[in-house]
Design a protein around this motif. Structure first.
Motif, mmCIF file in Angstrom:
data_model
loop_
_atom_site.group_PDB
_atom_site.id
_atom_site.type_symbol
_atom_site.label_atom_id
_atom_site.label_comp_id
_atom_site.label_asym_id
_atom_site.label_seq_id
_atom_site.Cartn_x
_atom_site.Cartn_y
_atom_site.Cartn_z
ATOM 1 N N ARG A 1 45.537 47.651 18.383
ATOM 2 C CA ARG A 1 46.353 48.166 17.262
ATOM 3 C C ARG A 1 47.814 48.327 17.698
ATOM 4 N N GLN A 2 48.001 48.768 18.964
ATOM 5 C CA GLN A 2 49.374 48.928 19.471
ATOM 6 C C GLN A 2 50.080 47.592 19.617
ATOM 7 N N GLN A 3 49.337 46.583 20.056
ATOM 8 C CA GLN A 3 50.016 45.325 20.401
ATOM 9 C C GLN A 3 50.146 44.359 19.219
ATOM 10 N N LEU A 4 49.463 44.621 18.123
ATOM 11 C CA LEU A 4 49.529 43.702 16.985
ATOM 12 C C LEU A 4 50.404 44.285 15.875
ATOM 13 N N THR A 5 51.016 43.397 15.110
ATOM 14 C CA THR A 5 51.847 43.850 13.989
ATOM 15 C C THR A 5 50.984 44.019 12.735
ATOM 16 N N ASP A 6 51.622 44.480 11.671
ATOM 17 C CA ASP A 6 50.885 44.769 10.433
ATOM 18 C C ASP A 6 50.109 43.562 9.914
ATOM 19 N N GLU A 7 50.695 42.348 10.036
ATOM 20 C CA GLU A 7 50.086 41.155 9.419
ATOM 21 C C GLU A 7 49.109 40.448 10.338
ATOM 22 N N ASP A 8 49.176 40.719 11.644
ATOM 23 C CA ASP A 8 48.322 39.977 12.581
ATOM 24 C C ASP A 8 46.842 40.195 12.241
#
Ligand SMILES: Cc1ncc(C[n+]2csc(CCOP(=O)(O)OP(=O)(O)O)c2C)c(N)n1
Ligand SMILES: [Mg+2]
Length: 546
Positions: A366-373
Motif C-alpha cells: 500500500r505504501q509503495q503503490l499509487t492510487d491507480e496501481d
C-alpha cells in the motif's frame, strides 16, 4: 467471402482488440483469416490462462474478452475459465474449432460435444452450422455476454464451415441504454431508508462493473450512512472515507458481522449471492433493499423485501435526490466499530519479522503503490488479509476472485491488467500453490514484454487449507510440498528472480522491481503462524466484546 474471414470481420465489427489462445489444426482457416486483421493474437501456454486473460479483459473494459482454442482438449481447458467468467460476471467470448460436421474423416477422434459441455457454465453455447449465420450469431453472443448479469458465451466453428464461402454481411453494432428503475421502487426505497434507525450500505461486485462511485459517495456524504463492501466491491468508494467500516472477508464473527447484527436495514448495492455472502438474512430479521441491474436471486440466506431494478448509478442518484434524513440517528456503535477495525488492521503494519507477515506485506504494498496501481490476487489465505487490510482508493485496483475462487488465475489476470493499463504498475500476488498451477505463463509475460512484479508467497504448503484444518481442530496433515527454486525458475524464462532475506531487503527489491522494466519474480517467505490465532480466535473474541 470465406466464412472464417467473415468471422474475423464480425469480431472486428464488435471492436475486438485481442484474441487470447492456442490455435489447433481445426482453427487454421480462422488463423489464416487473422493475417492483416486489426485484432492481435496473443498466444499463451495453456488455454486456461487464455480464458482467464479474456475474462479479465472483460472485467476491466466491460467489453467481452475473446479467447480461442482447438476442439476437444483445448476446449475442455477453457472450462474453468468459463466458470470464472460466468460466476464473476465478466463478459467473455470463447471460440473453438471442431472437426467437419458434414462428413466425418477421422471417426470420433478428439470429438466431444463441447456445445453441451459449455451449456451449464455459459449464457449461450452454439455451433455455427452455416457461414451465413455468423453475423447474427456473433452479434447476439456479444450482446448476451455484456448484458447484466455479464458472463461467458461460447461459439463453435467447425472446420468445414470455416472454409465455406458465404454471401452474408454484418449487422451494425447497436447498443442500448440501460433502463432506469421505476419511480415507485425509488419512492419505496426512500421511505424504507428514512424509516430505518440503523441502516448500513453494502457495496458489491455489481457496483464495480459500471461507474457508480460518484453517485454512491454523494449518497453517503448526504446521509452519513456507514458503508462496507464485499471483496469484489472494493474501491468503488475510496476506502479512506470516514464512514467506511471495512470489507467482509471472513464468513462470520468479524467486527463487521456484529455491526450487521445491529443494523435494521441493509441497502445492498450490486451484491448478488454468487459472491460469497457477506451476511445472512433470517426470517423476521433485518430488511434488505436490493439495488441492482436485475432482481434478487432468492436463496435461503437472501430474500430482500424490495428490488430496485435498473441502472445502479441512476437508482442511487434518484434515491439521494429524494431522501431527507431529518431524524437524528445514533450511529455511535458504527463509529466505535470503525475505530476498532482501523486500529486493529494496522497492528502488524510495521512488524519487520522475517519470514514476512501477510499484514506487513499488505502495508508495504500500500505504501509503495499509487492510487491507480493494480494488485491482482490468486486464491490462498493471503486473500483474506488483502481483502481486510488493503485499502483501495479506486475501483478495480485489487482484482480478486470471490465467485469461483479458483486457484491459477492470478498471473493471467495481472497480465491482462497490465496490457490494458501499461501506464500503471501491476503486482501479482500468488501463493506457491496457485502460482504453480499456471506458472508456464511466465514465458508469455516475458514474450509480451510486460513490466510485472510477481510475488510468490512461499510456505511450501496449501496454506489456506491448513488454516481451515487448524480452525476445525483437525491434525496438521497432507498439505505440505516442496517448491522449485523460484529464482532459477524465473531466470530460466528470461525473467528476473529475487529472494529477499529481510523485510527491509524485500522493500528495496520491490521498489527496484517496480521501477525497472521486465518481469520480476520475488520469492517471498511468508509467516502464516498468526493466521489461526488472529482470524479464528482474537477477532471473534474482541468483536463480540465491542
Ligand atoms: C483450482 C482450485 N483447486 C483447489 C482449490 C481449493 N483451495 C483453495 S486455497 C487452496 C490452497 C492455496 O495454496 P497457495 O496457493 O499456496 O496459497 P496459500 O494459502 O498457501 O498462501 C486450495 C487448495 C481452489 N480454490 N481452486
Ligand atoms: Mg502456499
Amino acid at each position: 467471402m470465406k466464412s472464417s474471414d467473415l468471422m474475423v470481420k464480425a469480431l472486428e465489427n464488435e471492436g475486438v482488440e485481442y484474441i487470447f489462445g492456442i490455435p489447433g489444426e481445426e482453427n487454421l482457416d480462422f488463423l489464416n483469416s487473422l493475417i492483416g486483421s486489426s485484432i492481435r493474437l496473443v498466444l499463451t501456454r495453456h488455454e486456461q490462462a487464455a480464458g482467464f486473460m479474456a475474462a479479465t479483459y472483460g472485467r476491466l473494459t466491460g467489453q467481452p474478452g475473446v479467447c480461442l482454442s482447438t476442439l476437444g482438449p483445448g476446449a475442455t481447458n477453457f472450462v474453468t475459465a468459463a466458470a470464472y467468467a460466468q460466476l464473476g460476471a465478466m463478459p467473455m467470448v470463447m471460440l473453438t474449432g471442431q472437426k467437419p460436421i458434414k462428413t466425418s474423416k477421422q471417426g470420433r477422434f478428439q470429438i466431444i460435444d463441447v456445445v453441451d459441455l459449455m451449456k451449464p457454465i455459459t449464457k449461450y453455447s452454439e455451433q455455427v452450422v452455416d457461414g451465413g449465420n455468423i453475423p447474427s450469431m456473433v452479434r447476439d453472443a456479444f450482446r448476451i455476454a455484456v448484458e447484466e448479469r455479464p458472463g461467458a458465451v461460447y461459439i463453435e466453428l467447425p472446420e468445414d464451415i470455416a472454409e465455406e464461402q458465404t454471401e452474408a454481411s454484418l449487422f451494425d453494432v447497436v447498443g442500448c441504454f440501460r433502463p432506469d428503475a421505476a419511480s415507485e421502487s425509488i419512492d419505496q426505497a426512500v421511505a424504507m431508508i428514512e424509516a430505518a434507525e440503523r441502516p448500513l450500505l453494502l457495496i458489491g461486485a455489481g457496483a464495480n462493473r459500471k461507474a457508480t462511485g460518484a453517485a454512491l459517495r454523494e449518497f453517503i456524504d448526504k446521509t452519513g450512512i456507514y458503508f462496507f463492501n464485499t471483496q469484489m466491491g472494493k474501491g468503488v468508494v475510496d476506502e479512506r472515507h470516514d464512514r467506511f467500516l471495512g470489507t467482509a472477508a471472513l464468513s462470520d464473527h468479524d467486527f463487521l458481522h456484529y455491526a450487521l447484527k445491529r443494523a435494521d436495514l441493509i441497502i445492498n448495492i450490486g451484491h448478488d449471492v454468487i459472491e460469497k455472502p457477506p451476511f445472512f438474512m433470517e426470517k423476521g430479521g433485518k430488511k434488505v433493499i436490493h439495488i441492482n441491474f436485475f432482481a434478487a436471486h432468492i436463496d435461503d440466506v437472501y430474500f430482500p423485501q424490495l428490488n430496485v431494478v435498473g441502472d445502479i448509478s441512476t437508482s442511487v442518484q434518484n434515491i439521494s435526490n429524494k431522501i431527507s434524513m431529518s431524524a437524528e440517528r445514533d450511529f455511535s456503535y458504527y463509529a466505535r466499530v470503525k475505530q476498532e477495525v482501523d486500529n486493529r488492521l494496522s497492528t502488524y503494519f510495521e512488524d519487520d519479522r522475517f519470514p514476512l507477515l501477510p499484514q506487513r506485506l499488505v502495508s508495504i504494498l500500500r505504501q509503495q503503490l499509487t492510487d491507480e496501481d493494480i494488485v491482482t490476487l490468486d486464491n490462498g489465505v493471503y486473500k483474506i488479509w488483502f481483502a481486510r487490510n488493503y485499502k483501495c482508493y479506486q475501483p478495480n485496483t485489487l482484482l480478486l476472485d470471490n465467485a469461483l475462487a479458483t486457484m491459477g488465475a492470478g498471473l493471467a489476470s495481472a497480465m491482462a491488467a497490465k496490457m490494458l493499463h501499461p501506464e500503471r504498475k501491476v503486482v501479482s500476488v500468488n501463493g506457491d500453490g496457485g502460482f504453480m498451477m499456471n506458472s508456464q505463463e511466465l514465458e508469455t509475460a516475458v514474450r509480451l514484454n510486460l513490466d510485472l512484479v510477481i510475488i510468490v508467497l512461499n510456505d511450501s504448503a496449501y496454506g489456506m487449507i491448513k488454516w481451515k484444518q487448524q480452525g476445525m481442530g483437525f491434525e496438521d496433515f497432507g498439505l505440505d510440498y516442496n517448491n522449485p527454486d523460484f529464482v532459477k525458475y524465473a531466470e530460466s524464462f528470461g525473467a528476473e528472480g529475487h529472494r529477499p532475506a529481510s523485510a527491509a531487503d524485500f522493500q528495496t527489491i520491490l521498489d527496484e522491481s517496480l521501477n525497472s522494466s521486465g518481469v520480476h519474480l520475488i520469492d517471498l517467505p511468508v509467516d502464516y503462524s498468526l493466521n489461526h490465532s488472529i482470524l479464528n480466535v482474537l477477532i471473534t473474541e474482541s468483536a463480540s466484546a465491542l
